[in-house]
Design a protein around this motif. Structure first.
Motif, mmCIF file in Angstrom:
data_model
loop_
_atom_site.group_PDB
_atom_site.id
_atom_site.type_symbol
_atom_site.label_atom_id
_atom_site.label_comp_id
_atom_site.label_asym_id
_atom_site.label_seq_id
_atom_site.Cartn_x
_atom_site.Cartn_y
_atom_site.Cartn_z
ATOM 1 N N PRO A 179 0.817 -1.222 0.000
ATOM 2 C CA PRO A 179 0.000 0.000 0.000
ATOM 3 C C PRO A 179 0.847 1.266 0.000
ATOM 4 N N HIS A 180 0.360 2.257 -0.754
ATOM 5 C CA HIS A 180 0.930 3.606 -0.772
ATOM 6 C C HIS A 180 2.373 3.636 -1.264
ATOM 7 N N VAL A 181 2.702 2.705 -2.164
ATOM 8 C CA VAL A 181 4.032 2.670 -2.778
ATOM 9 C C VAL A 181 3.856 2.593 -4.287
ATOM 10 N N ASP A 182 4.616 3.405 -5.028
ATOM 11 C CA ASP A 182 4.541 3.353 -6.492
ATOM 12 C C ASP A 182 5.151 2.053 -6.995
ATOM 13 N N ARG A 183 4.463 1.429 -7.946
ATOM 14 C CA ARG A 183 4.956 0.196 -8.540
ATOM 15 C C ARG A 183 4.783 0.271 -10.057
ATOM 16 N N LEU A 184 5.860 -0.039 -10.772
ATOM 17 C CA LEU A 184 5.764 -0.145 -12.227
ATOM 18 C C LEU A 184 4.926 -1.362 -12.582
ATOM 19 N N CYS A 185 4.125 -1.255 -13.616
ATOM 20 C CA CYS A 185 3.273 -2.392 -13.972
ATOM 21 C C CYS A 185 2.976 -2.382 -15.466
ATOM 22 N N MET A 186 2.495 -3.529 -15.933
ATOM 23 C CA MET A 186 1.921 -3.633 -17.275
ATOM 24 C C MET A 186 0.417 -3.726 -17.070
ATOM 25 N N LEU A 187 -0.339 -2.829 -17.687
ATOM 26 C CA LEU A 187 -1.775 -2.808 -17.436
ATOM 27 C C LEU A 187 -2.556 -3.253 -18.663
ATOM 28 N N CYS A 188 -3.678 -3.874 -18.385
ATOM 29 C CA CYS A 188 -4.659 -4.198 -19.408
ATOM 30 C C CYS A 188 -5.936 -3.471 -19.015
ATOM 31 N N GLU A 189 -6.260 -2.441 -19.756
ATOM 32 C CA GLU A 189 -7.451 -1.637 -19.471
ATOM 33 C C GLU A 189 -8.579 -2.108 -20.377
ATOM 34 N N MET A 190 -9.686 -2.533 -19.763
ATOM 35 C CA MET A 190 -10.792 -3.113 -20.528
ATOM 36 C C MET A 190 -12.077 -2.340 -20.277
ATOM 37 N N GLU A 191 -12.887 -2.217 -21.304
ATOM 38 C CA GLU A 191 -14.244 -1.685 -21.164
ATOM 39 C C GLU A 191 -15.212 -2.815 -21.498
ATOM 40 N N THR A 192 -16.138 -3.064 -20.568
ATOM 41 C CA THR A 192 -17.076 -4.168 -20.760
ATOM 42 C C THR A 192 -18.503 -3.638 -20.769
ATOM 43 N N ASP A 193 -19.400 -4.410 -21.369
ATOM 44 C CA ASP A 193 -20.819 -4.063 -21.305
ATOM 45 C C ASP A 193 -21.465 -4.802 -20.137
ATOM 46 N N MET A 194 -22.743 -4.584 -19.931
ATOM 47 C CA MET A 194 -23.440 -5.181 -18.791
ATOM 48 C C MET A 194 -23.553 -6.697 -18.910
ATOM 49 N N ALA A 195 -23.342 -7.216 -20.128
ATOM 50 C CA ALA A 195 -23.404 -8.673 -20.330
ATOM 51 C C ALA A 195 -22.066 -9.349 -20.051
ATOM 52 N N GLY A 196 -21.062 -8.574 -19.639
ATOM 53 C CA GLY A 196 -19.763 -9.148 -19.334
ATOM 54 C C GLY A 196 -18.883 -9.383 -20.539
#
Length: 408
Positions: free
Chosen positions: A16-33
């Protein structure tokens, strides 16, 4: 912890409260998943709170003390829970195969000795994380297909024709109405599991279905993942635990660095060889893990010789029965010579052993009473004896003598 600890609990840990480098996957989903769009990027993240699975499950279940303590986090967890419910509905529509499996965990005391072995219970928090990881893995597979970059995929083929035929025959003899096509979908097997869940022999049916499935492996071919019902799947979420995940991260980095140009990447042949190697080492690691756990369980059982337990038959062979104990999650072998005063035949097709004279039957999934007969720490083996109900007299010695006469 994952090793080396300096990575798992330090540099790569989401403290917690520490910066961490990461690889992110940002997803947008609909209500049906269903994921509508996604992107991969490098990022920096700062965790706001370290939750345990049990804490999250309790908050979502309405624990007032925890909800008051983490009032700022509750809305985010509730949104995540709604996302999970959408993913779960999509999983159900796909027809993902879900087995009622039981894992165990070893608890140690202050002297580093095994205190007890307990069942691992998966709660809603575990399922939330699992669904998010599955979604990211699928996006990674799609990402490489879109960019036509050779990559290691996790492929789980459909069951072979022979295994399907054995499964059809076995289910038919149990009276399970089944219509399996030549090339079944995972939903076909998932439906059988769901339709038979309330039967007394449901564990037997699930075990036989599980054993009919093929083994998953890594390859550059973008085949389907049968069990999860995904057309393409890879491993992205554990780069400090699995080497194929690290390869996937490097592939994403190569595409990001190329910025639309030709990325610097492995030739397909080298990746295929790497996939074969990783598949082999995965199986070897699983076997090493099983042997280590078996040794620990043998050590735990050393002082329990002579005690009786209730178990369930998890394996049937020509030389005896493998039995998992319900109370302490330990497995051992009942040799066929100790089953009782009869000559027993092994029926491999039906996963059972049948008495020649008494017609007494021991089948996969049956409950059975056992006594711990012997523990061999060096060989990592535990021998059980069947506790013969009163009224069934005779000794193993007499039975072995009759068997010798019959064989002669």
């Amino acid at each position: 912890p994952m090793l080396p600890e300096i990575l798992s609990n330090g540099l790569c840990s989401l403290n917690p409260h520490v910066d961490r480098l990461c690889m992110l996957c940002e997803m947008e989903t609909d209500m049906a998943g269903e994921v509508q769009r996604f992107r991969f990027a490098r990022g920096v993240m700062r965790s706001q709170r370290r939750f345990t699975y049990d804490e999250v499950a309790a908050i979502l279940a309405g624990d007032e003390d925890l909800r008051t303590q983490d009032a700022a986090m509750v809305p985010h967890l509730e949104v995540l829970h709604r996302l999970y419910e959408s993913f779960a509905k999509a999983r159900e529509r796909r027809g993902t195969i879900e087995f009622d499996s039981q894992e165990s965990r070893i608890i140690y005391n202050e002297q580093a000795r095994i205190e007890r072995i307990v069942a691992v219970t998966r709660n809603v928090a575990h399922r939330i994380i699992e669904e998010c990881m599955l979604a990211a893995n699928v996006c990674a597979a799609q990402y490489f297909r879109i960019h036509e970059l050779p990559m290691l995929y996790r492929v789980h083929p459909e069951p072979s024709g022979d295994k399907l035929e054995d499964l059809r025959r076995f289910l038919g003899e149990l009276g399970v109405p089944v219509r399996l096509p030549t090339h079944p979908r995972s939903a076909d097997l998932a439906r059988i599991i769901e339709d038979t869940r309330e039967r007394g022999d449901s564990s037997l049916i699930q075990t036989v279905i599980l054993r009919s499935l093929s083994q998953a492996y890594y390859t550059v071919d973008t085949g389907m993942h049968f069990g999860l019902a995904f057309p393409a799947y890879t491993h992205f979420t554990s780069p400090i635990r699995r080497y194929p995940d690290l390869v996937v991260h490097r592939g994403i980095q190569a595409l990001l660095d190329a910025a639309g140009a030709e990325p610097q990447w492995f030739p397909q042949k080298a990746l295929q060889e790497l996939g074969q190697h990783c598949s082999m080492t995965e199986r070897r690691a699983d076997e090493a893990s099983r042997e280590a756990v078996n040794w620990l369980k043998c050590e735990f059982m050393m002082d329990k010789v002579g005690e009786t337990y209730t178990g369930i038959i998890t394996g049937v062979t020509g030389f005896g029965l493998f039995v998992a104990l319900r109370e302490i999650y330990v497995e051992g072998l009942i040799h066929i010579s100790t089953l009782g005063e009869d000559y027993f035949h092994f029926d491999a097709q039906h996963y059972r052993i049948i008495g020649d004279r008494t017609k007494e039957t021991f089948q996969l999934g049956d409950g059975i009473q056992i006594r711990v007969a012997n523990v061999n720490l060096d060989d990592r083996k535990i021998d059980f004896e069947r506790v013969i109900p009163e009224g069934q007299s005779g000794t193993a010695k007499n039975r072995r003598a009759r068997r010798s006469r019959k064989d002669a």
